[in-house]
Design a protein around this motif. Structure first.
Motif, PDB file in Angstrom:
ATOM      1  N   GLN A 134      64.677  26.580   7.873  1.00 23.77           N
ATOM      2  CA  GLN A 134      63.684  26.997   8.863  1.00 23.77           C
ATOM      3  C   GLN A 134      62.270  26.803   8.327  1.00 23.77           C
ATOM      4  N   GLN A 145      61.386  23.143   8.138  1.00 19.08           N
ATOM      5  CA  GLN A 145      61.073  22.581   9.453  1.00 19.08           C
ATOM      6  C   GLN A 145      59.653  22.954   9.881  1.00 19.08           C
ATOM      7  N   SER A 146      59.291  24.206   9.691  1.00 15.90           N
ATOM      8  CA  SER A 146      57.957  24.597  10.161  1.00 15.90           C
ATOM      9  C   SER A 146      56.871  24.040   9.250  1.00 15.90           C
ATOM     10  N   ILE A 154      66.138  19.118  10.212  1.00 16.91           N
ATOM     11  CA  ILE A 154      66.798  19.328  11.500  1.00 16.91           C
ATOM     12  C   ILE A 154      68.265  18.964  11.425  1.00 16.91           C
ATOM     13  N   LYS A 210      70.990  21.229   9.874  1.00 16.24           N
ATOM     14  CA  LYS A 210      71.364  22.464  10.545  1.00 16.24           C
ATOM     15  C   LYS A 210      72.707  22.371  11.250  1.00 16.24           C
ATOM     16  N   ASN A 226      68.416  23.763  18.634  1.00 10.99           N
ATOM     17  CA  ASN A 226      67.760  23.920  17.343  1.00 10.99           C
ATOM     18  C   ASN A 226      66.289  24.282  17.514  1.00 10.99           C
ATOM     19  N   LYS A 250      65.886  27.862  18.801  1.00  7.31           N
ATOM     20  CA  LYS A 250      66.124  28.828  17.733  1.00  7.31           C
ATOM     21  C   LYS A 250      64.931  28.889  16.797  1.00  7.31           C
ATOM     22  N   HIS A 251      64.423  27.723  16.483  1.00  2.00           N
ATOM     23  CA  HIS A 251      63.282  27.661  15.580  1.00  2.00           C
ATOM     24  C   HIS A 251      62.094  28.423  16.149  1.00  2.00           C
ATOM     25  N   GLN A 308      60.353  31.836  14.631  1.00  2.00           N
ATOM     26  CA  GLN A 308      58.943  31.889  14.269  1.00  2.00           C
ATOM     27  C   GLN A 308      58.292  33.119  14.874  1.00  2.00           C
ATOM     28  N   ALA A 356      55.607  22.541  16.152  1.00  2.01           N
ATOM     29  CA  ALA A 356      57.015  22.194  16.349  1.00  2.01           C
ATOM     30  C   ALA A 356      57.202  21.406  17.643  1.00  2.01           C
TER      31      ALA A 356
END
Lengths: 213, 213
Positions: free
Chosen positions: A180, A183-184, A209, A212, B151, B154-155, B159, B188
């Motif tokens: 996570q 990704q951010s 990504i 996951k 995905n 969820k991300h 956050q 994102a």
DNA sequence: AGCATTTTTATAACATGTGTCAATTTTCTT
DNA sequence: AAGAAAATTGACACATGTTATAAAAATGCT
């Protein structure tokens, strides 16, 4: 160090060792101050004298394990700063992975305590580290020139700590938490990276990504 | 509703009102179960009978205030889904702003409690809502076709909740928390948006960054 | 060695969330 | 209206983090 300080340090070490022993063999729930005092063979008051509170004992355990988000600060100098930054997530993950249950319990307990200083110092430290790294990245030409590195650094640090907070509460696995964050971080960096570093970050984003599924 | 249920509901309301009264006039620290029972004029056991635990009382207060991250689910239908999503952050901010100290105290207390179900249901609910919205966005052509909406949903939800967790602990102001979320959401979304929605998100990202100064 | 200071200890206490259990009150069923 | 079922009450208890207090022990200083 005076003999008095020596004795105190010795007792502190004994208490830390006792705490670790209890957490490992009986679990976090069994770590009570009375049980801790018994295991360390000191009086109930002593941990309060030497640490301050139960939370402070746990913080001390984390520090002993050299977990200070210091991975953010260091890295292989042959790599770009951004590579080092992304790599630091691997090191954080490895650190937790090395002893998952133990660290998660401690971390969760610290974060759930009503001693907000604990969280606050963690935030400040990691924000500071991240800002330094991003300034270096900007100087290296890895970021677009007009990037507000302080803002971006703060943002990245907060992303990390916020997700770690959720990790502590047990909702995510180590890997998922770090993914996570990755990704951010990648998404944020892609808004400010120069063209030279873009391919690398894009690849890291894709990898995050896909890992996951 | 049977008379029995009516009476219970009445008592529940009385207890909620008493809790709110105490929090508002004396502060969160003064909200003890004994004090609450006294204020609500019920026995110490009754809140446990009717809610389950202190944390459940607080959760009930949040629900009464209709805070269920429901803003994620609704929005002005004249706008695109992504606009609605970003707008939902304004509504969340306004909600907290309307009564900052009160909600922050409750939220922090819920999150710090060792009732992980509370956090877990919050996560699941908001993840679900976000995924639904993103699926709609994808159908609308606001996202690139091969987007993994689950995905991404969820991300985004994580956050939001992760930063709200830090908000609860008092480190950020309302505005700063939401700005952090906005920044990470935009970053994102920019990785997956179609060209039609890109300008909007880019503008929102810029605005988020600038509002920090 | 002898006195002063600092630490540790022992013991008790307090506040708090939560649980137990029997007695009592309220509501439901008939 | 009477008995059954459910909810509330009251008094107490327990575990826990934390503090108070005074006695005992360790250390520092002269």
């Amino acid at each position: 160090m005076s003999r008095r300080e020596e004795a105190k340090e010795f007792n502190r070490a004994r208490i830390r060792a006792a705490a670790e022993e209890i957490i490992r063999t009986e679990g976090m729930e069994k770590l009570t101050m009375r049980r801790l005092a018994e295991q360390a063979d000191v009086s109930l008051r002593t941990p309060y004298n030497l640490f301050g509170s139960k939370t402070d004992v746990l913080i001390s355990l984390m520090e002993e394990a050299e977990f200070e988000l210091s991975p953010l600060g260091a890295g292989d100098e042959n790599l770009t700063i951004i590579e080092q930054l992304l790599g630091s997530l691997d090191r954080i993950e490895a650190f937790f992975e090395s002893d998952e249950e133990y660290f998660r319990g401690i971390y969760a307990s610290i974060m759930a305590s009503d001693h907000p200083e604990a969280r606050e110092t963690a935030v400040l430290r990691s924000v500071g580290l991240a800002c330094v790294r991003l300034r270096q990245a900007a100087e290296n030409g890895e970021l677009v020139p007009d990037t507000d590195t302080d803002n971006l650094g703060k943002h990245l640090a907060i992303q990390l700590l916020a997700v770690l907070g959720m990790w502590g509460s047990g909702f995510f696995s180590n890997r998922e938490s770090i993914t996570q964050v990755r990704q951010s971080w990648c998404a944020a960096l892609l808004q400010h990276c120069s063209e030279t570093s873009r391919p690398l970050i894009t690849a890291a984003y894709r990898a995050a990504i896909e890992s996951k599924g």
